[in-house]
Design a protein around this motif. Structure first.
Motif, mmCIF file in Angstrom:
data_model
loop_
_atom_site.group_PDB
_atom_site.id
_atom_site.type_symbol
_atom_site.label_atom_id
_atom_site.label_comp_id
_atom_site.label_asym_id
_atom_site.label_seq_id
_atom_site.Cartn_x
_atom_site.Cartn_y
_atom_site.Cartn_z
ATOM 1 N N TYR A 31 -5.116 -9.848 4.155
ATOM 2 C CA TYR A 31 -3.752 -9.924 3.833
ATOM 3 C C TYR A 31 -2.781 -9.522 4.686
ATOM 4 N N TYR A 33 1.715 -9.061 5.123
ATOM 5 C CA TYR A 33 2.964 -9.069 4.258
ATOM 6 C C TYR A 33 4.024 -8.680 4.915
ATOM 7 N N TYR A 35 7.943 -7.229 4.641
ATOM 8 C CA TYR A 35 9.140 -6.543 3.460
ATOM 9 C C TYR A 35 10.254 -6.305 4.228
ATOM 10 N N LEU A 43 11.442 -1.506 -1.198
ATOM 11 C CA LEU A 43 11.007 -2.533 -0.186
ATOM 12 C C LEU A 43 11.066 -3.995 -1.072
ATOM 13 N N TYR A 48 4.084 -13.684 2.624
ATOM 14 C CA TYR A 48 2.847 -12.920 2.602
ATOM 15 C C TYR A 48 1.840 -14.227 3.105
ATOM 16 N N PHE A 90 9.670 -4.188 7.733
ATOM 17 C CA PHE A 90 7.988 -3.815 7.594
ATOM 18 C C PHE A 90 7.180 -4.782 7.364
ATOM 19 N N SER A 103 -9.800 -0.066 -3.539
ATOM 20 C CA SER A 103 -8.194 0.557 -3.809
ATOM 21 C C SER A 103 -7.261 -0.352 -3.245
ATOM 22 N N ASN A 104 -7.681 -0.998 -2.000
ATOM 23 C CA ASN A 104 -6.918 -2.286 -1.277
ATOM 24 C C ASN A 104 -5.376 -1.731 -1.133
ATOM 25 N N GLU A 105 -5.309 -0.679 -0.539
ATOM 26 C CA GLU A 105 -3.965 -0.205 -0.304
ATOM 27 C C GLU A 105 -3.354 -0.906 0.918
ATOM 28 N N GLN A 106 -2.255 -0.889 1.021
ATOM 29 C CA GLN A 106 -1.559 -1.650 1.959
ATOM 30 C C GLN A 106 -1.158 -0.671 3.218
ATOM 31 N N PHE A 107 -1.301 -1.120 4.438
ATOM 32 C CA PHE A 107 -1.145 -0.116 5.593
ATOM 33 C C PHE A 107 0.117 -0.747 6.522
ATOM 34 N N PHE A 108 0.979 0.086 6.697
ATOM 35 C CA PHE A 108 2.462 -0.522 7.097
ATOM 36 C C PHE A 108 2.522 -0.088 8.621
ATOM 37 N N GLY A 109 3.150 -0.979 8.905
ATOM 38 C CA GLY A 109 3.628 -0.851 10.743
ATOM 39 C C GLY A 109 4.920 -0.084 10.616
ATOM 40 N N PRO A 110 5.269 0.501 12.013
ATOM 41 C CA PRO A 110 6.339 1.525 12.269
ATOM 42 C C PRO A 110 7.786 0.686 11.830
#
Lengths: 117, 111
Positions: A31, A33, A35, A43, A48, A90, A103-110
């Motif tokens: 996945y 996304y 934002y 956000l 997506y 983002f 947990s499937n957390e989302q990891f964000f770019g800078p």
């Protein structure tokens, strides 16, 4: 691992110009996304993708297009930029549904800071 | 439509004090996330809460989830300056692991 990277970091456009923001991830996430973050609004999800070749609209999709031709890349396009699109953008990525990663957390770019004049 | 409300929006507190940030959401969900954002930076995952009654702690921060009340709290104990940041809660819902974010709580710790 670089995680989630975004290109460019900053950009200034004139009204009516077009541009593409690139997001890349090296975590083999299904996945991805896009934002936008505006002051006082948290956000908001633009578009997506749940896998290569798929895209879907989020909460605020108007004025944007996206493509996911490769699993690791997710592109966000502005065809005719407007001042209302001035924002910080983002990209994020995550695994697919549980039980693989509960947990499937989302990891964000800078982030990419875009100003439209 | 899932709505997520955080309060307070702004919080200024002295070092050494305790405080709680609240996150309310409008529809059923069993997955809630807390993120931290420093000025000009990206979002960093703090906690993932997966079930009713879940409690997670890391240092001076403790998060809890009450799915029946649709409420999560982020408690700060004996605040220190390094905790100054904006904190977001995000709730999973709407399928495909889409997250809906709260508007954030800007926390400022005063020496």
């Amino acid at each position: 691992n670089a995680g989630v990277t975004q290109t460019p970091k900053f950009r200034v456009l004139k009204t009516g110009q077009s541009m593409t923001l690139l997001c890349a991830q090296d975590m083999n996430h299904e996945y991805m996304y896009w934002y936008r973050q505006d002051p006082g609004m948290g956000l908001r999800l633009i578009h997506y993708s749940v896998g290569e070749g798929t895209t879907a609209k989020g909460e605020v999709p108007d004025g944007y297009n996206v493509s996911r031709l490769k699993k690791q890349n997710f592109l966000l396009g502005l065809e005719s930029a407007a001042p209302s699109q001035t924002s910080v953008y983002f990209c994020a990525s995550s695994y697919s549904l549980p039980p693989e990663i509960p947990s499937n957390e989302q990891f964000f770019g800078p982030g990419t800071r875009l100003t439209v004049l | 439509e899932l709505k997520v409300e955080q309060n307070p929006l702004f919080l200024s507190m002295q070092e050494g004090k305790n405080y709680t940030i609240y996150c309310n959401y409008s529809t059923t969900s069993d997955r809630l996330y807390w993120y931290r954002q420093d000025p000009g930076k990206s979002l960093e995952s703090l906690f993932v809460l997966l079930s009713n009654g879940a409690v997670k702690q890391e240092g001076r921060l403790m998060a809890s989830l009450d799915t029946k009340a649709r409420l999560s709290t982020l408690h700060i104990t004996a605040a220190v300056h390094d905790l100054s940041a904006t904190y977001f809660c995000a709730v999973a819902g709407g399928g495909n692991e889409k997250l809906t974010f709260g508007t954030g709580t800007r926390l400022t710790i005063i020496p």
